[in-house]
Design a protein around this motif. Structure first.
Motif: not given
Length: 199
Positions: A85-90
């Motif tokens: 699971i990858k969280s991509i920041a704005p």
């Protein structure tokens, strides 16, 4: 994340894990996929995760759903895969040069066939240890994976003891001592009571 591992029980329609965005102002893109737990194994895994990519708004939560495609897996023991699971920041287009950090986490997905012998919550107690030369060898006679939290011999803790496969062995260098103590991580991500054995 709503857990540290996912148990997929055979016969169930799906398994799930929740995701929460605790940031009060920033949305994140969440990307997820599944892969083999065997390093270098690029074969497709018999699971799909939905949604594979979505936006998670501030202080909101969502659920990832994992479905089994039906491809054959061993029926006499558990199988394990990685849920990534990858969280991509704005990014801020007016922010100039800045460091953007995206975090990728890996979670174990266990496929558990129906009708396996024994209790998975008690499997860690069935592990046995023996001395062989300068090696400490652990044997897991159960059909379940045992994820060690801690293994010590003679008071000396083994670094990163890892996970022992069903009906398989693990081994480490021996530092002396005659009493082995160990704890495992259970289905719920908690730590078991201490088990001990004199070798």
């Amino acid at each position: 994340m709503g857990g540290t591992r996912v148990i997929y029980q055979e016969g169930k329609k799906e398994a799930s894990i929740s995701i929460n965005n605790q940031d009060s102002s920033a949305p994140y893109l969440i990307q997820s996929w599944l892969e083999s737990a065997v390093s270098g194994d690029k074969r497709p895994v018999p699971f799909i995760v939905t949604p594979p990519l979505f936006r998670l708004d501030p202080e909101k939560s969502s659920v990832l759903r994992i479905s089994y495609t039906g491809a054959p897996l061993p029926e006499d023991r558990e199988s394990v895969f990685w849920l990534d699971i990858k969280s991509i920041a704005p990014s801020n287009p007016d922010g100039g040069n800045q460091l953007q950090v995206n975090i990728k986490s890996k979670f174990k997905l266990f496929y558990r066939p129906s009708g396996l012998d024994g209790n998975p919550l008690e499997a860690y107690k069935k592990v046995t240890f023996r001395r062989q030369g300068n090696q400490l060898i652990a044997h897991n006679p159960t059909p379940y994976f045992v994820s060690f939290y801690k293994v010590s011999i003679g008071g000396h803790e083994i670094k990163n003891p890892g996970m022992i496969p069903p009906k398989g062995d693990s081994q480490w260098g021996l530092s002396g001592g005659s009493t082995v103590s160990w704890q495992a991580i259970n289905d719920f991500g908690g730590v078991t009571e201490v088990a001990r054995q004199v070798i």
